[in-house]
Design a protein around this motif. Structure first.
Motif, PDB file in Angstrom:
ATOM      1  N   GLY A   1       8.414  -1.590   5.800  1.00 57.08           N
ATOM      2  CA  GLY A   1       8.521  -2.326   7.064  1.00 57.08           C
ATOM      3  C   GLY A   1       9.565  -3.427   6.989  1.00 57.08           C
ATOM      4  O   GLY A   1      10.316  -3.659   7.947  1.00 57.08           O
ATOM      5  N   ARG A  54       7.956  -6.284  -8.284  1.00 57.92           N
ATOM      6  CA  ARG A  54       7.723  -5.966  -6.874  1.00 57.92           C
ATOM      7  C   ARG A  54       7.712  -7.236  -6.014  1.00 57.92           C
ATOM      8  O   ARG A  54       8.282  -7.287  -4.936  1.00 57.92           O
ATOM      9  CB  ARG A  54       6.387  -5.240  -6.727  1.00 57.92           C
ATOM     10  CG  ARG A  54       6.009  -4.941  -5.285  1.00 57.92           C
ATOM     11  CD  ARG A  54       4.546  -4.607  -5.185  1.00 57.92           C
ATOM     12  NE  ARG A  54       4.240  -3.408  -5.910  1.00 57.92           N
ATOM     13  CZ  ARG A  54       4.226  -2.191  -5.371  1.00 57.92           C
ATOM     14  NH1 ARG A  54       4.480  -2.056  -4.103  1.00 57.92           N
ATOM     15  NH2 ARG A  54       3.948  -1.150  -6.097  1.00 57.92           N
ATOM     16  N   ALA A  73       4.056   0.944   9.166  1.00 55.08           N
ATOM     17  CA  ALA A  73       4.524   0.726   7.794  1.00 55.08           C
ATOM     18  C   ALA A  73       3.365   0.086   7.039  1.00 55.08           C
ATOM     19  O   ALA A  73       3.558  -0.744   6.158  1.00 55.08           O
ATOM     20  CB  ALA A  73       5.750  -0.184   7.804  1.00 55.08           C
ATOM     21  N   PHE A  86      -6.579   3.800 -11.928  1.00 56.93           N
ATOM     22  CA  PHE A  86      -5.851   2.821 -12.730  1.00 56.93           C
ATOM     23  C   PHE A  86      -6.667   1.531 -12.744  1.00 56.93           C
ATOM     24  O   PHE A  86      -7.153   1.094 -11.694  1.00 56.93           O
ATOM     25  CB  PHE A  86      -4.492   2.504 -12.097  1.00 56.93           C
ATOM     26  CG  PHE A  86      -3.376   3.439 -12.486  1.00 56.93           C
ATOM     27  CD1 PHE A  86      -3.625   4.677 -13.049  1.00 56.93           C
ATOM     28  CD2 PHE A  86      -2.051   3.066 -12.285  1.00 56.93           C
ATOM     29  CE1 PHE A  86      -2.597   5.534 -13.397  1.00 56.93           C
ATOM     30  CE2 PHE A  86      -1.007   3.915 -12.631  1.00 56.93           C
ATOM     31  CZ  PHE A  86      -1.277   5.147 -13.186  1.00 56.93           C
ATOM     32  N   GLY A 112       7.173   5.075   4.699  1.00 55.71           N
ATOM     33  CA  GLY A 112       6.536   4.743   3.423  1.00 55.71           C
ATOM     34  C   GLY A 112       5.206   5.429   3.222  1.00 55.71           C
ATOM     35  O   GLY A 112       4.974   6.557   3.676  1.00 55.71           O
ATOM     36  N   ASP A 113       4.287   4.719   2.548  1.00 56.15           N
ATOM     37  CA  ASP A 113       2.990   5.309   2.203  1.00 56.15           C
ATOM     38  C   ASP A 113       2.210   5.771   3.432  1.00 56.15           C
ATOM     39  O   ASP A 113       1.418   6.704   3.347  1.00 56.15           O
ATOM     40  CB  ASP A 113       2.130   4.290   1.434  1.00 56.15           C
ATOM     41  CG  ASP A 113       2.541   4.161  -0.024  1.00 56.15           C
ATOM     42  OD1 ASP A 113       3.514   4.820  -0.431  1.00 56.15           O
ATOM     43  OD2 ASP A 113       1.881   3.388  -0.757  1.00 56.15           O
TER      44      ASP A 113
HETATM   45  C1  LIG Z   1      -0.317   1.422  -9.633  1.00 54.87           C
HETATM   46  C2  LIG Z   1       0.880   1.760  -8.829  1.00 54.87           C
HETATM   47  C3  LIG Z   1       2.148   1.759  -9.403  1.00 54.87           C
HETATM   48  C4  LIG Z   1       3.281   2.107  -8.654  1.00 54.87           C
HETATM   49  N1  LIG Z   1       4.514   2.130  -9.262  1.00 54.87           N
HETATM   50  C5  LIG Z   1       5.597   2.521  -8.543  1.00 54.87           C
HETATM   51  C6  LIG Z   1       6.911   2.563  -9.143  1.00 54.87           C
HETATM   52  O1  LIG Z   1       7.093   2.274 -10.320  1.00 54.87           O
HETATM   53  N2  LIG Z   1       7.953   2.957  -8.381  1.00 54.87           N
HETATM   54  C7  LIG Z   1       7.795   3.296  -7.050  1.00 54.87           C
HETATM   55  O2  LIG Z   1       8.802   3.661  -6.386  1.00 54.87           O
HETATM   56  N3  LIG Z   1       6.587   3.247  -6.447  1.00 54.87           N
HETATM   57  C8  LIG Z   1       5.493   2.866  -7.157  1.00 54.87           C
HETATM   58  N4  LIG Z   1       4.265   2.823  -6.547  1.00 54.87           N
HETATM   59  C9  LIG Z   1       4.160   3.177  -5.120  1.00 54.87           C
HETATM   60  C10 LIG Z   1       4.565   2.010  -4.230  1.00 54.87           C
HETATM   61  O3  LIG Z   1       3.829   0.866  -4.575  1.00 54.87           O
HETATM   62  C11 LIG Z   1       4.303   2.340  -2.766  1.00 54.87           C
HETATM   63  O4  LIG Z   1       4.754   3.632  -2.469  1.00 54.87           O
HETATM   64  C12 LIG Z   1       5.050   1.334  -1.855  1.00 54.87           C
HETATM   65  O5  LIG Z   1       4.557   0.031  -2.062  1.00 54.87           O
HETATM   66  C13 LIG Z   1       4.875   1.720  -0.389  1.00 54.87           C
HETATM   67  O6  LIG Z   1       5.446   0.724   0.429  1.00 54.87           O
HETATM   68  P1  LIG Z   1       4.977   0.593   1.939  1.00 54.87           P
HETATM   69  O7  LIG Z   1       5.838  -0.481   2.511  1.00 54.87           O
HETATM   70  O8  LIG Z   1       4.973   1.926   2.576  1.00 54.87           O
HETATM   71  O9  LIG Z   1       3.459   0.174   1.873  1.00 54.87           O
HETATM   72  P2  LIG Z   1       2.732  -1.087   1.194  1.00 54.87           P
HETATM   73  O10 LIG Z   1       3.529  -1.643   0.079  1.00 54.87           O
HETATM   74  O11 LIG Z   1       1.332  -0.653   0.923  1.00 54.87           O
HETATM   75  O12 LIG Z   1       2.708  -2.183   2.350  1.00 54.87           O
HETATM   76  C14 LIG Z   1       1.878  -2.050   3.460  1.00 54.87           C
HETATM   77  C15 LIG Z   1       1.733  -3.407   4.125  1.00 54.87           C
HETATM   78  O13 LIG Z   1       0.959  -3.227   5.310  1.00 54.87           O
HETATM   79  C16 LIG Z   1      -0.032  -4.226   5.375  1.00 54.87           C
HETATM   80  N5  LIG Z   1      -1.169  -3.680   6.146  1.00 54.87           N
HETATM   81  C17 LIG Z   1      -2.036  -2.720   5.750  1.00 54.87           C
HETATM   82  N6  LIG Z   1      -2.924  -2.474   6.715  1.00 54.87           N
HETATM   83  C18 LIG Z   1      -2.600  -3.287   7.750  1.00 54.87           C
HETATM   84  C19 LIG Z   1      -3.158  -3.501   9.042  1.00 54.87           C
HETATM   85  N7  LIG Z   1      -4.236  -2.810   9.462  1.00 54.87           N
HETATM   86  N8  LIG Z   1      -2.584  -4.417   9.865  1.00 54.87           N
HETATM   87  C20 LIG Z   1      -1.484  -5.118   9.459  1.00 54.87           C
HETATM   88  N9  LIG Z   1      -0.916  -4.961   8.234  1.00 54.87           N
HETATM   89  C21 LIG Z   1      -1.472  -4.059   7.405  1.00 54.87           C
HETATM   90  C22 LIG Z   1      -0.391  -4.525   3.929  1.00 54.87           C
HETATM   91  O14 LIG Z   1      -0.992  -5.791   3.781  1.00 54.87           O
HETATM   92  C23 LIG Z   1       0.991  -4.430   3.258  1.00 54.87           C
HETATM   93  O15 LIG Z   1       1.673  -5.660   3.285  1.00 54.87           O
HETATM   94  C24 LIG Z   1       3.123   2.460  -7.282  1.00 54.87           C
HETATM   95  C25 LIG Z   1       1.861   2.446  -6.683  1.00 54.87           C
HETATM   96  C26 LIG Z   1       0.744   2.102  -7.446  1.00 54.87           C
HETATM   97  C27 LIG Z   1      -0.618   2.126  -6.794  1.00 54.87           C
END
Ligand SMILES: Cc1cc2nc3c(=O)[nH]c(=O)nc-3n(C[C@H](O)[C@H](O)[C@H](O)COP(=O)(O)OP(=O)(O)OC[C@H]3O[C@@H](n4cnc5c(N)ncnc54)[C@H](O)[C@@H]3O)c2cc1C
Length: 361
Positions: free
Chosen positions: A18, A106, A157, A180, A281-282
């Motif tokens: 995001g 991170r 996001a 983990f 993303g996720d």
């Molecule tokens: C143990 C572990 C190790 C990892 N190591 C790696 C690595 O080495 N390399 C790599 O590329 N990836 C790694 N990953 C994966 C990576 O962390 C995620 O894929 C990445 O953080 C996804 O980013 P994102 O922005 O999609 O989601 P996120 O980082 O999950 O961010 C989502 C955001 O949305 C917010 N949110 C959630 N729900 C709501 C809601 N209802 N309302 C408002 N806000 C909300 C959250 O608070 C958060 O700030 C790892 C994951 C884990 C679990």
């Protein structure tokens, strides 16, 4: 209570996906509002290290105009990898390399993105509880604090348990059988033997169904994961027959352990495109961390969606279609590789299968 004068583009979640989306839009003169559940940037510890790939996160950070500042965050040499068996015998020692897949904390990367946005771009403390369409077809976001907005374009996001995803897909993440347990050992508790064992980067001690993944930072602190590919029971007992040097990593880890059961969406997760809502993303393609792709994909998704929005002014349907046409196959390939790595990591041939993964054999 509707919020007055919000941006027509709403992004839910201030993770890497995001934030990159908002930043790339901002650099091209387009405002977006991020709604984030956390009360502030420091509300939560941000976990360990991420390696940012040349063909993944790095181009996204270039599009965000942050590549040089990202380089300043890189921990030199900390991408070193050492693989050992349960007796502590070294099977692979891969020194840190210049370029390629540099490691950053991170939290540092997230802060860089947050600080690159105008202060009012992120609405902190706005937890989305429901995303729905009114009878007039307009989107409506309802937040836990009682406020609501009706954006013209909505991007989920919001990570693994996205509240935006149900607008597009009925699929939910499934537990992959691995947990983990996140642990820390502070520098003062590290013995010289432990320092010698871990080396200068990440130590992976692996056996079928279990692993210790430990990283030693330049400041001497150790941060890592006890990984169990089975129902977690008594953790120390799982490592009873391991070398005492490795067992010490389990017993010395502090008590503030964070248990993280790993979940994933199906490898081929996708949805029918809509004109005014999509995911990055996720939220779109949650996968386990065994290929280190999730954060890279999130950054890439955010940057590419922003560029697609800029490339189709006033036509979000076309922007979303272009973005998803590239995102779905990219995510599917990464998820397939990740699922394969997961099996190799904990299968009967571990740790040799893990050595093969890192040597490309
Ligand atoms: C143990 C572990 C190790 C990892 N190591 C790696 C690595 O080495 N390399 C790599 O590329 N990836 C790694 N990953 C994966 C990576 O962390 C995620 O894929 C990445 O953080 C996804 O980013 P994102 O922005 O999609 O989601 P996120 O980082 O999950 O961010 C989502 C955001 O949305 C917010 N949110 C959630 N729900 C709501 C809601 N209802 N309302 C408002 N806000 C909300 C959250 O608070 C958060 O700030 C790892 C994951 C884990 C679990």
């Amino acid at each position: 209570m509707p919020i007055s004068h919000p941006s027509p583009i709403a992004i839910v979640g201030a993770g890497l996906g995001g934030l990159t989306l908002a930043r790339v839009l901002h650099t091209r003169g387009i405002a977006a509002t991020i709604y984030e559940a956390d009360a502030s940037a420091d509300a939560r510890a941000q976990g360990g290290l991420l390696d940012i790939h040349e063909d993944g996160g790095q181009p996204g950070l270039r599009a965000a105009g942050l590549y040089e500042r990202f380089l300043a965050l890189v921990l030199p040499g900390e991408d070193a990898k050492r693989i050992v068996d349960s007796a502590g015998r070294i099977l692979l020692d891969k020194p840190g390399q210049a370029g390629g897949r540099p490691e950053v904390r991170r939290g540092d990367l997230r802060r860089l993105l947050i600080e690159s946005l105008p202060a009012d771009a992120i609405a902190w403390g706005r937890k989305l509880v429901r995303a729905e369409r009114g009878i007039d077809g307009r989107l409506c976001l309802a937040f836990a604090d009682g406020t609501s907005v009706s954006p013209e374009l909505l991007v989920g996001a919001d990570g693994a348990w996205s509240r935006v995803r149900p607008l597009l897909s009925a699929t939910t993440p499934a537990y992959i059988g691995t947990t983990f347990i996140e642990v820390r050992i502070d520098a003062a508790s590290c013995t010289p033997d432990m320092v010698d064992l871990i080396g200068t980067g990440t130590l992976m001690a692996v056996a079928p169904e279990k692993a210790l993944l430990m990283h030693r930072y330049a400041d001497g602190d150790v941060h890592g994961y006890i990984a169990l590919d089975k129902p977690p029971g008594c953790i120390a007992a799982e490592f009873d027959d391991w070398s005492p040097r490795l067992r010490a990593l389990v017993t010395l880890a502090d008590d503030a352990r964070i248990v993280r059961p790993l979940h994933a969406l199906p490898v081929d997760h996708r949805w029918d495109s809509m004109a005014d809502v999509t995911l990055v993303g996720d939220a779109a393609h949650l996968m386990s961390p065994f290929a280190g792709e999730g954060a890279n994909l999130a950054i890439q998704d955010g940057a590419e969606l922003a560029l697609a929005i800029c490339g189709h002014p006033g036509d979000s349907a076309a922007a979303i279609r272009d973005y998803e046409a590239a995102m779905f196959p990219r995510a599917q390939a990464a998820a397939r590789q990740t699922a394969g790595n997961h099996r190799r990591f904990f299968g009967p041939d571990a740790p040799h299968s893990v050595v093969q993964m890192f040597t490309g054999a």
